[in-house]
Motif scaffolding. Structure first.
Motif, mmCIF file in Angstrom:
data_model
loop_
_atom_site.group_PDB
_atom_site.id
_atom_site.type_symbol
_atom_site.label_atom_id
_atom_site.label_comp_id
_atom_site.label_asym_id
_atom_site.label_seq_id
_atom_site.Cartn_x
_atom_site.Cartn_y
_atom_site.Cartn_z
ATOM 1 N N MET A 396 0.833 -1.198 0.000
ATOM 2 C CA MET A 396 0.000 0.000 0.000
ATOM 3 C C MET A 396 0.874 1.258 0.000
ATOM 4 N N THR A 397 2.135 1.106 -0.380
ATOM 5 C CA THR A 397 3.093 2.211 -0.249
ATOM 6 C C THR A 397 2.761 3.409 -1.138
ATOM 7 N N GLN A 398 1.997 3.210 -2.212
ATOM 8 C CA GLN A 398 1.640 4.351 -3.056
ATOM 9 C C GLN A 398 0.795 5.377 -2.299
ATOM 10 N N MET A 399 0.212 4.952 -1.188
ATOM 11 C CA MET A 399 -0.535 5.902 -0.355
ATOM 12 C C MET A 399 0.377 7.029 0.124
ATOM 13 N N ALA A 400 1.657 6.722 0.307
ATOM 14 C CA ALA A 400 2.607 7.760 0.744
ATOM 15 C C ALA A 400 2.764 8.825 -0.328
ATOM 16 N N ASN A 401 2.741 8.417 -1.595
ATOM 17 C CA ASN A 401 2.830 9.395 -2.687
ATOM 18 C C ASN A 401 1.602 10.299 -2.705
ATOM 19 N N THR A 402 0.432 9.706 -2.477
ATOM 20 C CA THR A 402 -0.797 10.512 -2.407
ATOM 21 C C THR A 402 -0.704 11.514 -1.265
ATOM 22 N N MET A 403 -0.236 11.037 -0.117
ATOM 23 C CA MET A 403 -0.119 11.918 1.050
ATOM 24 C C MET A 403 0.937 12.999 0.852
ATOM 25 N N SER A 404 1.940 12.700 0.049
ATOM 26 C CA SER A 404 2.951 13.710 -0.282
ATOM 27 C C SER A 404 2.302 14.891 -1.005
ATOM 28 N N VAL A 405 1.399 14.588 -1.929
ATOM 29 C CA VAL A 405 0.677 15.645 -2.659
ATOM 30 C C VAL A 405 -0.235 16.417 -1.697
ATOM 31 N N VAL A 406 -0.875 15.697 -0.780
ATOM 32 C CA VAL A 406 -1.745 16.331 0.222
ATOM 33 C C VAL A 406 -0.953 17.362 1.028
ATOM 34 N N ILE A 407 0.245 16.973 1.475
ATOM 35 C CA ILE A 407 1.086 17.882 2.273
ATOM 36 C C ILE A 407 1.565 19.053 1.412
ATOM 37 N N GLN A 408 2.030 18.737 0.202
ATOM 38 C CA GLN A 408 2.560 19.771 -0.694
ATOM 39 C C GLN A 408 1.518 20.840 -0.984
ATOM 40 N N ASN A 409 0.276 20.423 -1.094
ATOM 41 C CA ASN A 409 -0.799 21.364 -1.420
ATOM 42 C C ASN A 409 -1.464 21.978 -0.192
ATOM 43 N N GLY A 410 -0.937 21.703 1.001
ATOM 44 C CA GLY A 410 -1.425 22.353 2.211
ATOM 45 C C GLY A 410 -2.838 21.964 2.612
ATOM 46 N N MET A 411 -3.234 20.726 2.318
ATOM 47 C CA MET A 411 -4.595 20.289 2.652
ATOM 48 C C MET A 411 -4.743 20.024 4.146
ATOM 49 N N THR A 412 -5.967 20.148 4.616
ATOM 50 C CA THR A 412 -6.257 19.883 6.032
ATOM 51 C C THR A 412 -6.680 18.427 6.214
ATOM 52 N N ILE A 413 -6.687 18.000 7.469
ATOM 53 C CA ILE A 413 -7.094 16.628 7.788
ATOM 54 C C ILE A 413 -8.580 16.413 7.441
ATOM 55 N N GLU A 414 -9.418 17.472 7.602
ATOM 56 C CA GLU A 414 -10.839 17.351 7.255
ATOM 57 C C GLU A 414 -11.024 17.169 5.751
ATOM 58 N N GLU A 415 -10.259 17.915 4.973
ATOM 59 C CA GLU A 415 -10.341 17.776 3.515
ATOM 60 C C GLU A 415 -9.948 16.370 3.077
ATOM 61 N N LEU A 416 -8.955 15.793 3.758
ATOM 62 C CA LEU A 416 -8.530 14.426 3.422
ATOM 63 C C LEU A 416 -9.695 13.444 3.559
ATOM 64 N N GLY A 417 -10.574 13.718 4.517
ATOM 65 C CA GLY A 417 -11.712 12.821 4.743
ATOM 66 C C GLY A 417 -12.660 12.732 3.566
ATOM 67 N N PHE A 418 -12.661 13.758 2.711
ATOM 68 C CA PHE A 418 -13.653 13.781 1.627
ATOM 69 C C PHE A 418 -13.050 13.881 0.224
ATOM 70 N N VAL A 419 -11.748 13.551 0.117
ATOM 71 C CA VAL A 419 -11.130 13.504 -1.218
ATOM 72 C C VAL A 419 -11.768 12.376 -2.022
ATOM 73 N N ASP A 420 -11.919 12.578 -3.312
ATOM 74 C CA ASP A 420 -12.554 11.600 -4.199
ATOM 75 C C ASP A 420 -11.568 10.478 -4.543
ATOM 76 N N PHE A 421 -11.731 9.317 -3.913
ATOM 77 C CA PHE A 421 -10.965 8.122 -4.239
ATOM 78 C C PHE A 421 -11.927 7.064 -4.757
#
Length: 442
Positions: A396-421
């Protein structure tokens, strides 16, 4: 345009290939101490462990390939001085000892890093090796053939991977580190506990929280490693303590961090006009803290080298910063991380919270499924995501790449809850593990 490049591993190769492509009229000369280029040092443990049979696969370019592009490739040439003011360098042919002067319009410094070698009694004994380049990997394989007891000093990624490779080759292995956890730079205790147990279950001796004080020898060869808490038999010792940037050539000529890492702007420009730098010799913007930090990774190096070429004549493409994203496989566990651990965030004076999700990665009605342990670190006040760690027997390591984009774009933890996957039972559940972390934090 006359371009001189000093050093040719990840960043240097990327800079040269892209400069040759973008500016076919440029006169490019590369100076490299070794007789090979572009060695993927992150593959050393795979080579040592026998997973990679042909080491040539760990090279992704060659002097011949560069020559075909019209690049003057001066292998076995050491640049001994640089005058950035007058745009001159002095180089030495290591085969003939001849020294000569060259000039440049643009200078690209990709001199990389070198392993830290501590000043410890007995450090010069035979069979105490480093793990950085192609020659090191060959020496490790050759020396390891006839020994039983191996000690690895340093429990970062390189040390840890070598320990596993040696153990799988039937060696008695001891891993020593002055910190009390392995890979503590990348992972919090919930993860390192699992990795440490895997090593112990495979018979690896962990000597954590111990500092090497001296090496003892017999007939000029290392025989024992003495720490502040014990002593360990060792016929072979590999030093994996860390890296420092190779930047002596530019000392006092460009701005650097205290450790010597060259500070570059978002277009890879140093503080001296027409002097660019990339790779392990540089400091880089670390997005989770916003600070300029030293993060030597091959991924950072190839990106930076590519950007040097794009910005060589005029600034066109800026560097987006890094999250220091990385991954490792330890026995059956696939592990990855990005950004700050909870420990590192607190050490940086940040007030953070974290959320941990432990769930099967796909529905239990499927024939097989595996548990995923997923942790997200976020800033308490702003709620911005600062880091994430993933571990599972499934990859499941590709999840780290997704989270890298989340951090780079300054997203909040609440926004992560509703990202379209997407959802598909072969791969995941209706709520992605990443969504779950955001929902759980709320």
């Amino acid at each position: 345009m006359k371009v001189a490049v000093i050093g040719c591993t990840h960043a240097g190769t990327a800079a040269i290939l892209n400069t040759a492509k973008l500016y076919p009229e440029a006169e490019i000369t590369v100076y490299e101490r070794n007789d090979n280029i572009s060695f993927l040092s992150c593959g050393i443990a795979l080579y040592v462990g026998g997973i990679v049979k042909d080491p040539q696969g760990l090279f992704y370019s060659s002097p011949n390939k560069l020559a075909e592009l019209g690049v003057k490739t001066k292998m076995r040439h050491d640049v001994i001085s640089v005058d950035t003011e007058n745009k001159k360098i002095i180089a030495k042919n290591l085969d003939t000892n001849e020294e000569f002067e060259d000039t440049f319009d643009k200078l690209i410094v990709t001199t990389g890093s070198w392993p830290i070698i501590p000043k410890i009694e007995g450090i010069d004994l035979e069979n105490i090796l480093l793990s950085k380049n192609f020659y090191h990997s060959n020496a490790i394989i050759e020396k390891a053939k006839d020994v039983k007891n191996i000690v690895v000093v340093g429990a970062g990624y390189i040390g840890v991977e070598l320990v596993e490779a040696f153990q799988m080759n039937g060696k008695n292995v001891t891993l020593i580190d002055s910190l009390d956890r392995i890979m503590s730079k990348y992972l919090d205790k919930e993860y390192t506990d699992i990795a440490e147990k895997a090593f112990k279950d495979h018979g690896v001796k962990l000597a954590l929280g111990e500092t090497v004080e001296k090496f003892e020898g017999k007939d000029g060869k290392v025989s024992k490693v003495i720490t502040n808490k014990g002593e360990y038999e060792a016929e072979l010792v590999i030093l994996c303590i860390g890296f420092r940037p190779n930047t002596e050539l530019l000392k006092g000529q460009v701005d650097t961090l205290p450790n010597g890492a060259i500070i570059v702007d978002e277009y890879m420009r140093t503080s001296k006009e027409d002097v660019f730098a990339a790779g392990d010799s540089c400091a880089i913007k670390y997005n989770p803290t916003g600070k300029t930090e030293y993060i030597p990774l091959a991924t950072n190096a190839v990106r930076m080298g590519t950007l040097v070429a794009r910005n060589l004549v005029k600034p066109t493409t800026r560097h987006l910063g890094t999250q220091g994203t990385s991954g490792i496989k330890i026995y059956e566990y696939n592990i990855a991380s990005t950004g700050l651990t909870e420990n590192a965030a607190k050490a940086n004076g940040l007030e953070v919270m974290s959320v941990m999700v432990q769930d099967n990665y796909r529905p239990e009605f499927m024939p097989t499924y595996e548990m995923v342990q997923f942790k997200v670190v976020y800033e308490k006040e702003s709620r911005k995501v600062l880091g994430a760690q993933i571990l599972s027997k499934a990859d499941m390591t590709q999840m780290a790449n997704t989270m890298s984009v989340v951090i780079q774009n300054g997203m909040t933890i609440e926004e992560l809850g509703f990202v379209d996957f997407f959802f598909q039972p072969h791969f995941n559940k209706p709520w992605s593990i990443l969504n779950m972390a955001g929902l759980q934090a709320e």
